[in-house]
Design an enzyme around this catalytic site. Sequence first.
Site, PDB file in Angstrom:
ATOM      1  N   TYR B 101       0.815  -1.219   0.000  1.00 56.22           N
ATOM      2  CA  TYR B 101       0.000   0.000   0.000  1.00 56.22           C
ATOM      3  C   TYR B 101       0.846   1.266   0.000  1.00 56.22           C
ATOM      4  O   TYR B 101       0.509   2.246  -0.656  1.00 56.22           O
ATOM      5  CB  TYR B 101      -0.961   0.003   1.187  1.00 56.22           C
ATOM      6  CG  TYR B 101      -2.240  -0.729   0.867  1.00 56.22           C
ATOM      7  CD1 TYR B 101      -3.128  -0.190  -0.061  1.00 56.22           C
ATOM      8  CD2 TYR B 101      -2.547  -1.955   1.446  1.00 56.22           C
ATOM      9  CE1 TYR B 101      -4.287  -0.862  -0.390  1.00 56.22           C
ATOM     10  CE2 TYR B 101      -3.707  -2.630   1.122  1.00 56.22           C
ATOM     11  CZ  TYR B 101      -4.575  -2.074   0.200  1.00 56.22           C
ATOM     12  OH  TYR B 101      -5.719  -2.725  -0.130  1.00 56.22           O
ATOM     13  N   GLU B 198      -0.127 -29.805  10.099  1.00 54.86           N
ATOM     14  CA  GLU B 198      -0.316 -28.967   8.917  1.00 54.86           C
ATOM     15  C   GLU B 198      -1.314 -27.849   9.164  1.00 54.86           C
ATOM     16  O   GLU B 198      -1.084 -26.704   8.810  1.00 54.86           O
ATOM     17  CB  GLU B 198      -0.766 -29.835   7.732  1.00 54.86           C
ATOM     18  CG  GLU B 198      -0.923 -29.031   6.454  1.00 54.86           C
ATOM     19  CD  GLU B 198      -1.456 -29.855   5.292  1.00 54.86           C
ATOM     20  OE1 GLU B 198      -1.377 -31.097   5.352  1.00 54.86           O
ATOM     21  OE2 GLU B 198      -1.959 -29.268   4.325  1.00 54.86           O
ATOM     22  N   ASP B 250      -1.282 -33.859   5.871  1.00 55.05           N
ATOM     23  CA  ASP B 250      -2.236 -34.713   5.160  1.00 55.05           C
ATOM     24  C   ASP B 250      -1.500 -35.712   4.259  1.00 55.05           C
ATOM     25  O   ASP B 250      -0.398 -35.442   3.787  1.00 55.05           O
ATOM     26  CB  ASP B 250      -3.177 -33.867   4.293  1.00 55.05           C
ATOM     27  CG  ASP B 250      -4.093 -33.011   5.137  1.00 55.05           C
ATOM     28  OD1 ASP B 250      -4.259 -33.318   6.345  1.00 55.05           O
ATOM     29  OD2 ASP B 250      -4.646 -32.020   4.602  1.00 55.05           O
TER      30      ASP B 250
END
Lengths: 660, 368
Positions: B101, B198, B250
């Site tokens: 920004y 995770e 996973d």
Amino acid sequence: MRTQLTSIPKTNEAVVVEKNSSHTNKNINDKVNKIMKAKIKYNKKAESEFFVDNSALAGFTGERILYMAVRELIENALDSCETHHILPDISISLKIYDQENDLWIISCQDNGIGIPQEKVPEAVCSFLTSGKYIEKQQRGLFGVGLKMIAAFSTKDTDNPIRVWSKSADEANEYFFELRTDIGTNKPIVLSKKNTANSRDSKIKERHGFRIETVLRARLPPVTKNKIYDYISQTSIINPYANLTFESDDGKINFERRTTVMPNPAREVLPHPAEMDLQTLKKAISNFVNQRITLQGVLSNSFQKLSSDKAKEIISLSKIETKSADKYNEHELINVVNVCKNMRFQSPNTDHLSPINQEIMTTGITSEYVIVVNKEISSNNADKTQENRNLIQTKILKPALTSYSQRTCVVNNRPMIIECGIAYGGDISSFKLFRFANKIPLLYDEGSDVAREVVSEVEINKMGITKKEVKEQFFNPQVKTDRTVELLPLHIFFHICSTKIPYKTAGKESIASEGEMKKYMKACLSDLYRKVSAQIRKELKMKDTENRLRLYKHYIPLIVDAISDSINVDKKKLSDSFTSLVEKHVKKEDFSDDNNHIYEVSEIDNKNTYKNSAAKFEIKNDKISTSKKKVRQNKNINKTDVKQQGQTTMDGFNKKGKRQV
Amino acid sequence: MTMQNKRHQEIVTKIKKIMKNVSTDLIELHKIPVLDLPKVGYDNTLWSKEKKMLTIGDKTVKISPDTIKKIPTFSQYLVMANAIRRLIEEDMESTIRGMYYATLSTVGDEKNKEKFWKNQDNSDDAIKAIELLTKIPREEFSVTSKPKGMISGPIKLRVGGDLIDCSLGSRATSQLIPTNILDVEIEDVKADFVMVVEKDTVLNNIRKSGFIQKYNAILMTGSGEPDRATRIMVKMLSEKWKKPVAVFADADPWGLGIALRYKIGSESLSYDSERLVTPDVKILGMMFSDIYDYNIPEVARLSASDEDINRANDMKKKPWLQDKQWQKELNLFLKTKEKCELDAFFKHGFKYLAEVYIPTKLRQVGII
């Protein structure tokens, strides 16, 4: 012809009586009866009076009068030259005659075949007198335009219509002063003299025609611009004509750019599917006293109708065999009905006069426009002759053009659709040009079939997406939903037919009849495909250009970042940066761009091959160069971007042509 | 503080030197300036056998305002460098989004305009470029990312002057790992080992079960792709505090990729591996074979996408996955084309993951 005008002589008393008595018999309301008796009179009106009263039918309305006058005169002049394969040389002039009373003097001179002296008064003044009442592609059709000018002049001024005519069939030039007797549709000849070899002679060529007349009309800027448009567009579609236009704003010339002329249109027999009782009776009357059978009349009066076919028609009509002029209407209508239900071969097209690829291409690669020079108008009175012209011509050279043609049958009449497009180069915005039988159509574009066609043919046929176009051709001044209108593209449609399906008698917009629109779309799609590779390449170039322009805007950002961090002479930094960048960037940019061009042109060849029926043309002075040579030119500066583009385009063109 | 000030001074000096070189090139030498920085990406990432991590190769990129394609990049780097200098001189700190920004603008005129940054990725790249040019990680010039890593367990952190006890209410909540990691000191660690999962959903489940108290563990997650602070925290706990670290992700190539971030690093940050990578972490699960060993029902399995398959094929060739165990796992995946999330264990009951699966796995390697 219900009218209350009483000054007309031939009142048809019989009809009035009959009508009245029928009303009485029915015993209807007395009051109504009285009114009917008192008011209704059936008159015949002279054609001239009818047209003057209903001038809008021929497009002569208020502000359009001068535009229509210019238009009719040019069209007549062109027809007069073209029918006899004469390269037209036409001068037209429109000048103020009496400012206070809105009087204008308009004149038009051509090198056409002229009008034989004994026919001149009628040809100029009498409505519905024309050599054009035949089945043939012509600009004018109705025998109204010139007469309208004469009638308006007679109606609004006391000036005679001055005419010089040197007919190709006669040795002498004749001068006439004419007025129209509007009440009787007859010319009034004020004077007539042989001006050959006299000081008053106006026509230097072997033959020609000149008319000078005064009209009362206003010329608002809109109409003035339409006149300019009309003349410049006429020169686009008739590039073999030399046109001169003179007005109070100056004198301009549209030079002849080719000596190739289209083959003149020829008269053609009507197609039997178009037969009605009237045409049949007329056909029979043409053979009166010739002891000819109906079979003979049919096969000699209609196209695609052999003697055998005529025999078949007669037998199907269940009428007895007798001399052609002996049939009554009841028998003849059977013949018409049979023809309506019979299948015939499609009508001939060889009698039409399209302008064809060569002439169209000439017209659109050197497109004349009129430039109005506003600055000189007031304060610079003492300039040379040339500069005193408020108007000048400018020739637009597009980067590429393309042409395509289709033939179709609309309402049993053949129609040739020609379409051309011109892209880029001097062309900076979108424009649709409409022509019908070689005349420009300027009004009512919104309701014209061409407008629909342009809206309906998707721009992605050009191989570009709407998004790309919107990004690359964004122009805050163009407010349109149609993406195609952002492109620097001129689209030209030319429709040729013996009968153009105009929406109005003013001949300004064309209705979509039959399959016409389908064929027009096919034409335009062809062209979009043909130019797709070039447009894509142009887009790339444009992208590069845009970025090159943007490039400069990054320099201040960099300069600011540096000068904010360290002590440095900001101006010196900016200057040396800019000059360095200008030297280096373009060079790099080029090698980049070359690749694009070549990628594109390879794709292009395939495209062209696919559409091999379509013809492709790019006019360019540049000699084609090989890839190798282009590579050597890497170091050329920015202004050469375009030229290089053209060179390669040309190179492609050669390849493309070989494949066609 | 003085240490930090000195470091700050070093960065400002380096940025000014870059600016000076550019302006000297332009004004005095009249040549196009060049910013020479190491190339970041798959084609300049090397596997270091000794270090057991990804390192950066010696390819470089030259950014120079000599083509219309490169000038925006060149100006982005300089504008970002200047913005960082100002940030430091004003003694402020900012997130990477804040830097985006702060430097936002449009370039061009009315007719022809483009954004200075197309999106935040551009400005993130520019920040990375400054790291590469100055060879100083962005945390040291006070540019951080939004925190997303979480930590919970018997560990005390000191951030600035404040003490954060991560075991406070650790059954109910976790602490965000501060991204200004250079300001973070580990005050004390009472845990026996560190477990990284995770996703935060899995972390919450395990924490809630009382795992921390039962096994005296620290629970951490990077909430997907771990940020630098989380990776540095793992490295500190492993190498400075000598705590064993186990990672669970996973059972799909994506999850394996995330677990590997901790263990070997990543291509996009290969230049900073020495600071971020912990080669000693143990990736314990979820293995593809666990899907079948723990009887995950078919309904809870997911079928692999083409992208998964491609990724797995790719991974099979990687030098860091050459041991038999991994090859077996990847082959199994390529054969069955089935993947599974850790959350699938919930099918066996809400406590199964924390009370059965994870302890079993930890026991297998002797962590508990």
